[in-house]
Design an enzyme around this catalytic site. Structure first.
Site, PDB file in Angstrom:
ATOM      1  N   LYS A 120       0.877  -1.326   0.059  1.00  0.00           N
ATOM      2  CA  LYS A 120       0.101  -0.072   0.059  1.00  0.00           C
ATOM      3  C   LYS A 120       0.807   1.312  -0.031  1.00  0.00           C
ATOM      4  CE  LYS A 120      -4.057  -1.804   1.967  1.00  0.00           C
ATOM      5  NZ  LYS A 120      -5.214  -1.898   3.097  1.00  0.00           N
ATOM      6  N   LYS A 203      -5.959 -11.188  -6.300  1.00  0.00           N
ATOM      7  CA  LYS A 203      -7.111 -11.459  -5.291  1.00  0.00           C
ATOM      8  C   LYS A 203      -8.340 -10.455  -5.841  1.00  0.00           C
ATOM      9  CE  LYS A 203      -6.958  -8.939  -1.693  1.00  0.00           C
ATOM     10  NZ  LYS A 203      -6.733  -8.331  -0.482  1.00  0.00           N
ATOM     11  N   LYS A 206     -11.997  -4.557  -3.516  1.00  0.00           N
ATOM     12  CA  LYS A 206     -12.781  -3.701  -3.800  1.00  0.00           C
ATOM     13  C   LYS A 206     -12.055  -2.399  -4.330  1.00  0.00           C
ATOM     14  CE  LYS A 206     -12.912  -3.382   0.974  1.00  0.00           C
ATOM     15  NZ  LYS A 206     -13.924  -3.856   2.362  1.00  0.00           N
TER      16      LYS A 206
HETATM   17  P1  TYM Z   1     -10.686  -5.881   4.649  1.00  0.00           P
HETATM   18  O1  TYM Z   1     -11.509  -4.855   4.870  1.00  0.00           O
HETATM   19  O2  TYM Z   1      -9.532  -5.765   3.566  1.00  0.00           O
HETATM   20  O3  TYM Z   1     -11.480  -7.370   4.400  1.00  0.00           O
HETATM   21  C1  TYM Z   1     -12.376  -7.948   5.435  1.00  0.00           C
HETATM   22  C2  TYM Z   1     -12.399  -9.274   5.119  1.00  0.00           C
HETATM   23  O4  TYM Z   1     -12.549  -9.936   3.916  1.00  0.00           O
HETATM   24  C3  TYM Z   1     -11.460 -10.919   3.703  1.00  0.00           C
HETATM   25  N1  TYM Z   1     -11.331 -10.880   2.220  1.00  0.00           N
HETATM   26  C4  TYM Z   1     -11.290 -11.895   1.523  1.00  0.00           C
HETATM   27  N2  TYM Z   1     -11.374 -13.214   1.646  1.00  0.00           N
HETATM   28  C5  TYM Z   1     -11.192 -13.924   0.524  1.00  0.00           C
HETATM   29  N3  TYM Z   1     -11.251 -13.668  -0.574  1.00  0.00           N
HETATM   30  C6  TYM Z   1     -10.818 -12.216  -1.025  1.00  0.00           C
HETATM   31  N4  TYM Z   1     -10.750 -11.896  -2.284  1.00  0.00           N
HETATM   32  C7  TYM Z   1     -10.990 -11.339  -0.027  1.00  0.00           C
HETATM   33  N5  TYM Z   1     -10.976  -9.949   0.118  1.00  0.00           N
HETATM   34  C8  TYM Z   1     -11.084  -9.737   1.382  1.00  0.00           C
HETATM   35  C9  TYM Z   1     -10.450 -10.321   4.666  1.00  0.00           C
HETATM   36  O5  TYM Z   1      -9.313 -11.681   4.561  1.00  0.00           O
HETATM   37  C10 TYM Z   1     -10.905 -10.183   5.764  1.00  0.00           C
HETATM   38  O6  TYM Z   1     -10.973 -11.126   6.682  1.00  0.00           O
HETATM   39  N6  TYM Z   1      -7.216  -5.381   8.162  1.00  0.00           N
HETATM   40  C11 TYM Z   1      -8.641  -5.962   7.878  1.00  0.00           C
HETATM   41  C12 TYM Z   1      -9.682  -5.382   9.007  1.00  0.00           C
HETATM   42  C13 TYM Z   1      -9.531  -5.564  10.435  1.00  0.00           C
HETATM   43  C14 TYM Z   1      -9.647  -6.669  10.987  1.00  0.00           C
HETATM   44  C15 TYM Z   1      -9.426  -6.264  12.335  1.00  0.00           C
HETATM   45  C16 TYM Z   1      -9.940  -7.943  10.801  1.00  0.00           C
HETATM   46  C17 TYM Z   1      -9.382  -4.547  11.240  1.00  0.00           C
HETATM   47  N7  TYM Z   1      -8.906  -5.060  12.610  1.00  0.00           N
HETATM   48  C18 TYM Z   1      -9.479  -7.433  13.461  1.00  0.00           C
HETATM   49  C19 TYM Z   1      -9.752  -9.076  11.681  1.00  0.00           C
HETATM   50  C20 TYM Z   1      -9.489  -8.685  13.106  1.00  0.00           C
HETATM   51  C21 TYM Z   1      -9.159  -5.437   6.497  1.00  0.00           C
HETATM   52  O7  TYM Z   1      -8.443  -4.630   6.016  1.00  0.00           O
HETATM   53  O8  TYM Z   1      -9.978  -6.271   5.967  1.00  0.00           O
END
Ligand code: TYM
Length: 341
Positions: A120, A203, A206
């Site tokens: 990023k 992957k 969004k």
């Molecule tokens: P984020 O918002 O990018 O994504 C949220 C969740 O969706 C999963 N995910 C996917 N799983 C499978 N295939 C994909 N293409 C895909 N894209 C996204 C992510 O693995 C995630 O589980 N840092 C985290 C948010 C966060 C968090 C936390 C998660 C903040 N604090 C504490 C767990 C515990 C994030 O950016 O997820």
């Protein structure tokens, strides 16, 4: 000294950074609902709005909209705010307060090795925000302010969860306590990495500039069917065995999406469609995806008509969350040596 026993508690979060994808749904939210309904753990699910401003400035009205829309996505997918605690991160201030302590526990070297930070910040780390660098310490705080024991996520969050374990272990070691649990990541199933519909080696995300690469949870039936029909594939028929998908990432991705939506194994999908051409298989997948996803997008739209109700749910969620987070923060402050009134 025997290890302390922690209440089995699930925590996970999603960024309200605009538009839930099928990847978020299959990799995360669907698992959240399963763990909620299993009833074996307390479950806390969170919209992480503090994380959503780390990469760039988000227009304030857009952030408010995205947070409510994400909440609608959770509810429409089956998160029940009575069974789970459903919150927006900034409404539970203890997340950010514990994050500060963890900023002082985590090491610069650990943070600098995070692949998401490297991706990023790209070539311009100097111009990236301090918040983007510290992002994983806030994520550790999100989990540990609940003494979270299990964290369901997609594959891309694995390294951040390893860091969460390192932060908990270092805190416990430095202060000579067994206060924070060493969290278990839950990265299971066929949909832990849902891939891009136009390039099965990337992957589904969004943030991809092309909307054709993903299914959004707000897409209607026509859009879902069209994106699946136009998904990239190869000219060969579907194989009878999983090994036949090796080196066919686009084909494998569609089989995995089918399996996750139908709640069967990828082998069961191949047993059913052995020898089918993709033209045919994609029609079956489009029907299945519309059947499973269109009701969720319709329910999200209905919930978004009543933002006051969403806000009420989140206010109530924050009250319930703080029954857990306030005592844990107070005990953390005592351990660290902070006076409190
Ligand atoms: P984020 O918002 O990018 O994504 C949220 C969740 O969706 C999963 N995910 C996917 N799983 C499978 N295939 C994909 N293409 C895909 N894209 C996204 C992510 O693995 C995630 O589980 N840092 C985290 C948010 C966060 C968090 C936390 C998660 C903040 N604090 C504490 C767990 C515990 C994030 O950016 O997820």
């Amino acid at each position: 000294m025997s290890d302390p026993v922690f209440t089995p508690r699930v925590f996970s979060g999603i960024q309200p950074s605009g538009g839930l994808t099928l990847g978020n749904y299959l990799g995360a939210i669907k698992r959240f609902v399963e763990m909620q309904d299993a009833g074996t753990h307390e479950t806390v699910y969170c919209m992480v709005d503090l994380h959503a401003i780390t990469a760039k400035l988000v227009p304030p009205a857009e952030l408010v909209h995205n947070t409510r829309e994400l909440c609608a996505g959770f509810l429409a997918s089956g998160i029940d705010p009575e069974k789970s605690i459903l919150i927006n991160q900034s409404q539970v201030p203890e997340h950010a307060q514990l994050a500060w302590i963890f900023n002082c526990v985590a090491r610069m070297g650990w943070m600098g090795r995070m692949t998401q930070w490297k991706d990023k910040s790209g070539k311009n780390a100097e111009a990236s925000s301090l918040g983007l660098f510290a992002y994983p310490a806030l994520m550790a705080a999100d989990i540990l302010i609940y003494h979270g024991t299990h964290v369901p996520v997609g594959e891309d969050q694995k390294q951040h969860l390893e860091l969460t374990r390192d932060i908990a272990a270092k805190f416990n070691h430095d202060y000579g306590v067994e206060f924070f649990p060493i969290t278990e990541p839950v990265i299971e199933g066929v949909a832990t990495r849902v891939m891009n519909l136009q390039d099965g080696t990337k992957k589904m995300s969004k943030s991809d500039p092309s909307d054709k690469t993903r299914i959004n949870m707000t897409d209607d039936a026509d859009a879902i069917a069209k994106k699946i029909r136009k998904a990239k594939t190869d000219p060969d028929p579907l194989p009878g065995e999983i090994a036949g998908l090796d080196a066919r990432p686009d084909a494998r991705n569609l089989v995995n999406i089918y399996a996750a939506l139908a709640e069967v194994s990828p082998q069961a999908v191949l047993d059913q469609h052995d020898g089918a051409l993709f033209g045919h298989f994609k029609l079956a997948l489009a029907d299945l995806a519309v059947e499973k996803l269109a009701p969720i997008s319709a329910e999200m739209a209905r919930l978004m008509d009543d933002p006051a109700e969403i806000d009420r749910i989140l206010t109530r969620g924050a009250e319930r969350a703080r029954e857990i987070t306030v005592p844990i923060l107070e005990r953390t402050y005592d351990i660290v040596g902070m006076l409190r009134s």
